[in-house]
Enzyme design. Structure first.
Site, PDB file in Angstrom:
ATOM      1  N   GLU A 157      37.908  38.690  28.976  1.00  0.00           N
ATOM      2  CA  GLU A 157      38.676  39.170  30.139  1.00  0.00           C
ATOM      3  C   GLU A 157      38.456  38.112  31.209  1.00  0.00           C
ATOM      4  O   GLU A 157      37.341  37.931  31.674  1.00  0.00           O
ATOM      5  CB  GLU A 157      38.129  40.502  30.658  1.00  0.00           C
ATOM      6  CG  GLU A 157      37.880  41.557  29.591  1.00  0.00           C
ATOM      7  CD  GLU A 157      39.120  42.332  29.231  1.00  0.00           C
ATOM      8  OE1 GLU A 157      40.166  42.094  29.855  1.00  0.00           O
ATOM      9  OE2 GLU A 157      39.042  43.150  28.308  1.00  0.00           O
ATOM     10  N   CYS A 172      39.329  40.760  40.020  1.00  0.00           N
ATOM     11  CA  CYS A 172      40.264  39.978  39.212  1.00  0.00           C
ATOM     12  C   CYS A 172      41.677  40.494  39.407  1.00  0.00           C
ATOM     13  O   CYS A 172      42.646  39.794  39.211  1.00  0.00           O
ATOM     14  CB  CYS A 172      39.866  40.034  37.754  1.00  0.00           C
ATOM     15  SG  CYS A 172      39.546  41.694  37.213  1.00  0.00           S
TER      16      CYS A 172
HETATM   17  P1  NAD Z   1      31.758  33.338  35.669  1.00  0.00           P
HETATM   18  O1  NAD Z   1      32.700  32.891  34.613  1.00  0.00           O
HETATM   19  O2  NAD Z   1      31.209  32.341  36.583  1.00  0.00           O
HETATM   20  O3  NAD Z   1      30.517  34.084  35.011  1.00  0.00           O
HETATM   21  C1  NAD Z   1      30.677  35.183  34.138  1.00  0.00           C
HETATM   22  C2  NAD Z   1      29.458  35.286  33.260  1.00  0.00           C
HETATM   23  O4  NAD Z   1      29.438  34.159  32.388  1.00  0.00           O
HETATM   24  C3  NAD Z   1      28.124  35.261  34.010  1.00  0.00           C
HETATM   25  O5  NAD Z   1      27.245  36.170  33.405  1.00  0.00           O
HETATM   26  C4  NAD Z   1      27.671  33.831  33.809  1.00  0.00           C
HETATM   27  O6  NAD Z   1      26.288  33.683  33.902  1.00  0.00           O
HETATM   28  C5  NAD Z   1      28.150  33.564  32.392  1.00  0.00           C
HETATM   29  N1  NAD Z   1      28.237  32.156  31.991  1.00  0.00           N
HETATM   30  C6  NAD Z   1      28.389  31.062  32.768  1.00  0.00           C
HETATM   31  N2  NAD Z   1      28.413  29.950  32.004  1.00  0.00           N
HETATM   32  C7  NAD Z   1      28.286  30.343  30.715  1.00  0.00           C
HETATM   33  C8  NAD Z   1      28.256  29.677  29.457  1.00  0.00           C
HETATM   34  N3  NAD Z   1      28.354  28.370  29.360  1.00  0.00           N
HETATM   35  N4  NAD Z   1      28.108  30.409  28.339  1.00  0.00           N
HETATM   36  C9  NAD Z   1      28.025  31.751  28.405  1.00  0.00           C
HETATM   37  N5  NAD Z   1      28.038  32.436  29.562  1.00  0.00           N
HETATM   38  C10 NAD Z   1      28.176  31.754  30.702  1.00  0.00           C
HETATM   39  O7  NAD Z   1      32.537  34.499  36.468  1.00  0.00           O
HETATM   40  P2  NAD Z   1      32.019  35.325  37.717  1.00  0.00           P
HETATM   41  O8  NAD Z   1      32.039  34.437  38.911  1.00  0.00           O
HETATM   42  O9  NAD Z   1      30.777  36.077  37.400  1.00  0.00           O
HETATM   43  O10 NAD Z   1      33.165  36.417  37.854  1.00  0.00           O
HETATM   44  C11 NAD Z   1      34.356  36.208  38.505  1.00  0.00           C
HETATM   45  C12 NAD Z   1      35.466  35.894  37.521  1.00  0.00           C
HETATM   46  O11 NAD Z   1      35.584  36.953  36.590  1.00  0.00           O
HETATM   47  C13 NAD Z   1      36.827  35.777  38.160  1.00  0.00           C
HETATM   48  O12 NAD Z   1      37.509  34.709  37.569  1.00  0.00           O
HETATM   49  C14 NAD Z   1      37.492  37.093  37.806  1.00  0.00           C
HETATM   50  O13 NAD Z   1      38.900  37.058  37.814  1.00  0.00           O
HETATM   51  C15 NAD Z   1      36.940  37.361  36.467  1.00  0.00           C
HETATM   52  N6  NAD Z   1      37.006  38.773  36.128  1.00  0.00           N
HETATM   53  C16 NAD Z   1      37.920  39.182  35.215  1.00  0.00           C
HETATM   54  C17 NAD Z   1      38.026  40.517  34.893  1.00  0.00           C
HETATM   55  C18 NAD Z   1      39.027  41.025  33.903  1.00  0.00           C
HETATM   56  O14 NAD Z   1      38.933  42.170  33.500  1.00  0.00           O
HETATM   57  N7  NAD Z   1      39.991  40.213  33.477  1.00  0.00           N
HETATM   58  C19 NAD Z   1      37.178  41.432  35.514  1.00  0.00           C
HETATM   59  C20 NAD Z   1      36.241  40.972  36.436  1.00  0.00           C
HETATM   60  C21 NAD Z   1      36.157  39.639  36.725  1.00  0.00           C
END
Ligand code: NAD
EC number: 1.2.1.88
Length: 515
Positions: free
Chosen positions: A286, A320
Site C-alpha cells: 500500500e 495517504c
Molecule cells: P516509508 O516508506 O518511509 O516507511 C514505511 C516503513 O518502511 C517504515 O517502517 C520504514 O522503516 C520501512 N522501511 C524503510 N526502508 C525500508 C527498506 N529498505 N526495507 C524495508 N522497510 C523499509 O513511509 P512512511 O513515511 O512511514 O509513511 C508515509 C507513506 O506511506 C506515504 O507515502 C503514504 O502515502 C504511505 N501510506 C500509504 C497508505 C495506503 O494505504 N496506501 C497508508 C498509509 C501511508
C-alpha cells in the site's frame, strides 16, 4: 454467537464525560513516558544496547519511549522463531485464531482513550484523529476475525458423482509486516492481525518514529492469548533489518505500507531469488497517493470548500488519502478557492493535546524540511493563497497552506508532499477536470462534488482511483464499509478492510477424493 460486524463509533468529545476520559488517558500515558521497550522474539523479551528513541513531534524535548533495536542477528533469531511457530499456528483452529482478535479488540476498547492519547503524544494526532485511528484498529480486529470465520470452510466447487472436491484456503507461511507512522496503530495492527488470523506467523517492523504504540499493541495481543512466536516484534532500521527480512529465503510474503520508493525497492528485492528459497514471495504493498477533489460547476460549493479543507488539513495532510489537489471547473473556481482560503484561515494549529487545536505538528524534522522545501517550490510554481509559514523551534508546526493557479503538471500537483499543502488548478469543464485528476502516477483516493447524476456516472467509470467518493471528502474510509487501497503507483490494488483482503495472505488448495 458472533454478532454482525459494526464499526466502532467515534467518540463525541462535546460530552464532558468523554473529554475527561481522554484526559485520563493522557495522564496514564504521561505515567509511562520515557520507559524502555524490548523486542519480542519467540515469546522472549530481549533488550538491546542500541535504542530507537521516540519523541513527541509537538514537543521535541519529550521522550515518549526508548525501544530496543533489532540487529541482523536478532532478526534472524526472530525469523527462526516465526518459522517454528508457523508449524503449530497454521493448524490452530480458525475459531481460536479469531478469538484472539476478538479479545484483543475488547482490551483495546477498554483502553481506547489511553491508546488515543498515546497517538496524540507519539504521532501528534489531534483528539478526533487519534480517536479515529484507535477505532479503526478495533474495527480491523473485529472485521478480520469475522472474515476468517466466513472463509474457514473454503468455497464450494463442483463435484461429479462419486467424487468429493474441496477448495480450501490455507495460510502462506512467515510474513514480514512493515508499517508506516501515519496510522501507527490502525495500519500496524490491521496488517499484523490480518496475516495472523489467516494462520501465518509474522515479524513486525514498525515505523521508527512511532514504535511505542506498536510495542503497546504487541502487549495487547499477548494478553489476548496469542501463542509465543506467532508475532515477533523487531523494530529496526528499514535499510538494515527491513532489507534483511525482505531478502530472507524463509520470508513467504511481505505486507508493506509506506512510500512509493520504499515499496518499489521492496517489490524489486522480493522478486530476487535467495539461496534456498522455494517460492515466489508475495508482496502486498500500500503506497503513496496524490489525491484529488474535483469540483463541478453544478455543485454545492460550500460542501466543496469544506470537503477540500477537511481532507487536505486533517492530521496535517499526513494521510495517504489526503486531498493534495483541488481541480475546479473554471466557472466556480474563484468562489471555491476564496471560500477554502477563508475556512483555512480559521483553522487552529498548535499542541494536539489541547482539544481546541484542529491541527498539530508534522511527524519529524525530515518531514518538516521536505514540506517547507515544497512550499518554496510552490511559490515559484503558483500563487501562495494561504499559510506558507513553519515553526520548528519547539515542535514541527506548519500552517495549512494553499497554492492557487497551478499548472496540472506542476511538481506540486504531481509529487506526494505528505503535509498540509493543497494545490488548486482550473479545468475547462468536467471532462477536463477528470482528465487532470487522472494525470498522476498514483490512483489512491478521489472525490467528486457535483449535483449531476450523469457526471457521477462518468466519474465512476473514468476516475481511476481505488476509493472514489461523491459529495464528501476523500479521507476517512471505514473498515468493512469503504475497503481501502489504490491503483497504479499507490500499491498492489489490494483493499484493506475488504472482503477479499485475508485471501491475500492465503493460498487455495484443491483436494479431490473418489468415493
Ligand atoms: P516509508 O516508506 O518511509 O516507511 C514505511 C516503513 O518502511 C517504515 O517502517 C520504514 O522503516 C520501512 N522501511 C524503510 N526502508 C525500508 C527498506 N529498505 N526495507 C524495508 N522497510 C523499509 O513511509 P512512511 O513515511 O512511514 O509513511 C508515509 C507513506 O506511506 C506515504 O507515502 C503514504 O502515502 C504511505 N501510506 C500509504 C497508505 C495506503 O494505504 N496506501 C497508508 C498509509 C501511508
Amino acid at each position: 454467537m458472533v454478532q454482525p460486524y459494526k464499526h466502532e463509533p467515534f467518540t463525541d468529545f462535546s460530552v464532558e464525560e468523554h473529554r475527561n476520559e481522554y484526559l485520563e488517558g493522557l495522564k496514564t500515558v504521561e505515567g509511562y513516558l520515557g520507559k524502555d521497550y524490548d523486542l519480542l522474539i519467540g515469546g522472549e523479551r530481549i533488550t538491546t544496547e542500541e535504542k530507537i528513541v521516540s519523541y513527541n513531534p509537538a514537543n521535541k524535548e519529550e521522550v515518549i519511549g526508548r525501544v530496543s533495536k533489532a540487529s541482523k542477528d536478532l532478526a534472524e533469531k526472530a525469523m527462526q522463531a516465526a518459522v517454528e511457530a508457523f508449524k503449530t499456528w497454521k493448524k490452530t483452529k480458525p475459531e481460536i485464531r479469531a478469538d484472539v482478535l476478538f479479545k484483543a479488540a475488547a482490551i483495546l476498547r477498554r483502553r481506547k482513550h489511553e491508546f488515543s492519547a498515546l497517538l496524540t503524544k507519539e504521532a501528534g494526532k489531534p483528539w478526533r484523529e487519534a480517536d479515529a485511528d484507535t477505532a479503526e484498529a478495533i474495527d480491523f480486529l473485529e472485521y478480520y476475525a469475522r472474515q476468517m470465520l466466513k472463509i474457514k470452510d473454503g468455497v464450494p466447487v463442483q463435484s461429479r458423482p462419486n467424487e468429493y472436491n474441496r477448495y480450501d484456503y490455507i495460510p502462506l507461511g512467515v510474513g514480514v509486516i512493515i508499517s508506516p507512522w501515519n496510522f501507527p496503530l490502525a495500519i500496524m495492527a490491521g496488517t499484523t492481525v490480518a496475516a495472523i488470523v489467516a494462520g501465518n506467523s509474522v515479524l513486525l517492523k514498525p515505523a521508527s518514529t512511532t514504535p511505542v504504540v506498536a510495542a503497546k499493541f504487541v502487549e495487547v495481543l499477548e494478553e489476548a492469548g496469542l501463542p509465543k512466536g506467532v508475532l515477533n516484534f523487531v523494530p529496526g532500521s528499514g535499510a538494515e533489518v527491513g532489507d534483511y527480512l525482505v531478502d530472507h529465503k524463509d520470508t513467504r510474503f511481505i505486507s508493506f505500507t509506506g512510500s512509493r520508493d520504499v515499496g518499489l525497492r521492496i517489490n524489486q528485492r522480493a522478486s530476487t531469488l535467495s539461496e534456498g528459497q522455494i517460492w515466489l514471495k508475495r508482496v502486498i504493498a500500500e503506497m503513496g497517493g496524490k489525491d484529488t477533489i474535483v469540483v463541478d460547476s453544478e455543485a454545492d460549493l460550500e460542501l466543496a470548500a469544506q470537503s477540500i479543507v477537511a481532507s487536505a488539513f486533517g492530521f496535517s495532510g499526513q494521510k495517504c488519502s489526503a486531498c493534495s489537489r483541488a481541480v475546479i471547473v473554471e466557472d466556480v473556481y474563484d468562489q471555491v478557492l476564496n471560500r477554502a482560503i477563508e475556512l483555512t484561515e480559521q483553522l487552529t494549529i498548535g499542541n494536539p493535546e489541547d482539544q481546541t487545536n484542529f491541527m498539530g505538528p508534522v511527524i519529524d524534522q525530515n518531514a518538516y524540511n521536505k514540506i517547507m522545501d515544497y512550499i518554496k517550490i510552490g511559490k515559484q510554481e503558483g500563487r501562495l493563497a494561504a499559510g506558507g509559514e513553519g515553526d520548528d523551534s519547539k515542535g514541527y508546526f506548519i500552517q495549512p497552506t494553499i497554492f492557487a493557479d497551478l499548472d496540472p503538471s506542476a511538481r506540486l500537483m504531481q509529487e506526494e508532499i505528505f503535509g498540509p499543502v493543497v494545490g488548486f488548478t482550473k479545468a475547462r469543464d468536467f471532462s477536463h477536470a477528470i482528465e487532470i485528476a487522472n494525470n498522476t502516477e498514483y490512483g489512491l483516493t478521489g472525490a467528486v462534488i457535483t449535483r449531476n447524476r450523469e457526471k457521477i456516472q462518468q466519474a465512476r467509470e473514468d476516475f481511476h482511483v481505488g476509493n472514489l467518493y461523491f459529495n464528501r471528502g476523500c479521507t476517512g474510509a471505514i473498515v468493512g464499509y469503504q475497503p481501502f487501497g489504490g491503483f497504479n503507483m499507490s500499491g498492489t490494488d489490494s483493499k484493506a478492510g475488504g472482503p477479499d483482503y485475508l485471501l491475500l495472505h492465503m493460498q487455495a488448495k484443491t483436494t479431490s477424493e473418489m468415493f
